[in-house]
Design a protein around this motif. Structure first.
Motif, PDB file in Angstrom:
ATOM      1  N   ARG A  82     -13.220 -13.836  -3.199  1.00 38.43           N
ATOM      2  CA  ARG A  82     -13.653 -12.487  -3.355  1.00 38.43           C
ATOM      3  C   ARG A  82     -12.542 -12.026  -3.186  1.00 38.43           C
ATOM      4  O   ARG A  82     -12.767 -10.401  -3.873  1.00 38.43           O
ATOM      5  N   GLN A  83     -11.870 -12.448  -1.660  1.00 35.96           N
ATOM      6  CA  GLN A  83     -10.359 -11.111  -1.768  1.00 35.96           C
ATOM      7  C   GLN A  83      -9.597 -10.936  -3.245  1.00 35.96           C
ATOM      8  O   GLN A  83      -9.143 -10.057  -2.961  1.00 35.96           O
ATOM      9  N   ALA A  84      -9.179 -11.934  -3.651  1.00 35.02           N
ATOM     10  CA  ALA A  84      -8.315 -11.433  -4.747  1.00 35.02           C
ATOM     11  C   ALA A  84      -8.881 -10.707  -5.502  1.00 35.02           C
ATOM     12  O   ALA A  84      -8.368 -11.008  -6.314  1.00 35.02           O
ATOM     13  N   ALA A  85     -10.320 -10.709  -6.103  1.00 35.16           N
ATOM     14  CA  ALA A  85     -10.551  -9.896  -6.978  1.00 35.16           C
ATOM     15  C   ALA A  85     -11.228  -8.362  -6.952  1.00 35.16           C
ATOM     16  O   ALA A  85     -11.495  -7.877  -7.085  1.00 35.16           O
ATOM     17  N   GLY A  86     -10.831  -8.206  -5.574  1.00 35.27           N
ATOM     18  CA  GLY A  86     -10.662  -6.735  -4.226  1.00 35.27           C
ATOM     19  C   GLY A  86     -12.086  -6.773  -4.434  1.00 35.27           C
ATOM     20  O   GLY A  86     -12.850  -5.206  -4.365  1.00 35.27           O
ATOM     21  N   VAL A 134     -21.525 -15.975  -7.285  1.00 34.02           N
ATOM     22  CA  VAL A 134     -20.881 -15.157  -6.250  1.00 34.02           C
ATOM     23  C   VAL A 134     -19.481 -16.009  -7.782  1.00 34.02           C
ATOM     24  O   VAL A 134     -18.820 -14.694  -7.844  1.00 34.02           O
ATOM     25  N   ALA A 135     -19.301 -17.047  -8.226  1.00 37.77           N
ATOM     26  CA  ALA A 135     -18.171 -17.150  -8.884  1.00 37.77           C
ATOM     27  C   ALA A 135     -18.464 -15.874 -10.343  1.00 37.77           C
ATOM     28  O   ALA A 135     -17.244 -15.382 -10.377  1.00 37.77           O
ATOM     29  N   ARG A 136     -19.757 -16.133 -10.994  1.00 40.18           N
ATOM     30  CA  ARG A 136     -19.299 -14.959 -12.031  1.00 40.18           C
ATOM     31  C   ARG A 136     -19.623 -13.540 -11.663  1.00 40.18           C
ATOM     32  O   ARG A 136     -18.267 -12.340 -11.994  1.00 40.18           O
ATOM     33  N   SER A 137     -19.246 -12.784 -10.393  1.00 39.02           N
ATOM     34  CA  SER A 137     -19.522 -11.895  -9.985  1.00 39.02           C
ATOM     35  C   SER A 137     -18.071 -11.719  -9.427  1.00 39.02           C
ATOM     36  O   SER A 137     -17.872 -10.186  -8.676  1.00 39.02           O
ATOM     37  N   VAL A 138     -17.249 -12.301  -8.996  1.00 41.39           N
ATOM     38  CA  VAL A 138     -15.957 -12.513  -8.579  1.00 41.39           C
ATOM     39  C   VAL A 138     -14.924 -13.128  -9.892  1.00 41.39           C
ATOM     40  O   VAL A 138     -13.756 -12.521  -9.596  1.00 41.39           O
ATOM     41  N   GLY A 139     -15.425 -13.106 -11.215  1.00 40.00           N
ATOM     42  CA  GLY A 139     -14.509 -13.110 -11.976  1.00 40.00           C
ATOM     43  C   GLY A 139     -14.318 -14.426 -12.741  1.00 40.00           C
ATOM     44  O   GLY A 139     -12.943 -13.537 -13.121  1.00 40.00           O
ATOM     45  N   VAL A 140     -14.510 -15.445 -12.060  1.00 38.82           N
ATOM     46  CA  VAL A 140     -14.182 -16.558 -12.041  1.00 38.82           C
ATOM     47  C   VAL A 140     -14.944 -17.852 -12.546  1.00 38.82           C
ATOM     48  O   VAL A 140     -16.508 -17.002 -12.325  1.00 38.82           O
ATOM     49  N   GLU A 141     -14.545 -18.067 -13.754  1.00 39.53           N
ATOM     50  CA  GLU A 141     -15.461 -19.415 -14.077  1.00 39.53           C
ATOM     51  C   GLU A 141     -16.091 -20.595 -12.797  1.00 39.53           C
ATOM     52  O   GLU A 141     -15.181 -20.873 -12.335  1.00 39.53           O
ATOM     53  N   ARG A 192     -19.435  -6.584   0.447  1.00 37.83           N
ATOM     54  CA  ARG A 192     -21.531  -5.236   0.461  1.00 37.83           C
ATOM     55  C   ARG A 192     -21.199  -5.920  -1.217  1.00 37.83           C
ATOM     56  O   ARG A 192     -22.748  -6.022  -1.700  1.00 37.83           O
ATOM     57  N   ARG A 193     -20.758  -5.849  -1.776  1.00 40.95           N
ATOM     58  CA  ARG A 193     -19.993  -5.023  -3.438  1.00 40.95           C
ATOM     59  C   ARG A 193     -20.828  -6.131  -4.045  1.00 40.95           C
ATOM     60  O   ARG A 193     -21.770  -6.470  -4.944  1.00 40.95           O
ATOM     61  N   LEU A 194     -20.259  -7.398  -3.154  1.00 46.88           N
ATOM     62  CA  LEU A 194     -20.612  -9.247  -3.742  1.00 46.88           C
ATOM     63  C   LEU A 194     -22.463  -9.312  -3.046  1.00 46.88           C
ATOM     64  O   LEU A 194     -22.956  -9.567  -4.466  1.00 46.88           O
ATOM     65  N   GLY A 195     -22.647  -9.245  -2.282  1.00 41.93           N
ATOM     66  CA  GLY A 195     -23.979  -8.866  -1.852  1.00 41.93           C
ATOM     67  C   GLY A 195     -24.950  -8.144  -3.060  1.00 41.93           C
ATOM     68  O   GLY A 195     -26.087  -8.503  -3.486  1.00 41.93           O
ATOM     69  N   ALA A 196     -24.320  -7.105  -3.254  1.00 38.08           N
ATOM     70  CA  ALA A 196     -25.413  -5.988  -4.105  1.00 38.08           C
ATOM     71  C   ALA A 196     -25.036  -7.124  -6.091  1.00 38.08           C
ATOM     72  O   ALA A 196     -26.321  -6.758  -6.569  1.00 38.08           O
ATOM     73  N   ARG A 197     -23.958  -7.410  -5.834  1.00 36.05           N
ATOM     74  CA  ARG A 197     -24.341  -7.945  -7.433  1.00 36.05           C
ATOM     75  C   ARG A 197     -24.600  -9.704  -7.610  1.00 36.05           C
ATOM     76  O   ARG A 197     -24.919  -9.924  -8.768  1.00 36.05           O
TER      77      ARG A 197
END
Length: 92
Positions: free
Chosen positions: A25-29, A64-71, A33-38
């Motif tokens: 999550r942090q690596a994706a910036g 979560v993985a998809r929402s932070v741009g990780v497979e 709050r934003r992750l929760g919304a996603r």
């Protein structure tokens, strides 16, 4: 009668899972709050997962993985590698 089993959410294995999720999550910036919304949850829900107050299920892990741009598979491979390291250290 056997005693209660310790809650697995407080295990070393779950700690590694939480670390992987927070790092991704942090690596994706992305904020909690934003992750929760996603993922359709609150920031509080994300915080509870990251602090070990709540377990994460497989579908949430995927989201979560998809929402932070990780497979999701790549994220799970990171977890697997760390769990293997923990096992080799004799801690599992």
């Amino acid at each position: 009668m056997q005693g209660r089993q310790p809650n697995p959410v407080f295990s070393d294995e779950y700690q590694l899972l939480r670390e992987i999720l927070v790092e991704a999550r942090q690596a994706a910036g992305v904020s909690q709050r934003r992750l929760g919304a996603r993922i359709g949850k609150t920031a509080s829900h994300v915080c509870m997962i990251e602090t070990g107050q709540r377990r994460i299920d497989t579908l949430e892990f995927y989201k979560v993985a998809r929402s932070v741009g990780v497979e999701p598979v790549a994220l799970f491979e990171r977890l697997s590698a760390r769990l293997d390291g923990l096992a080799k250290a004799g801690e599992v």
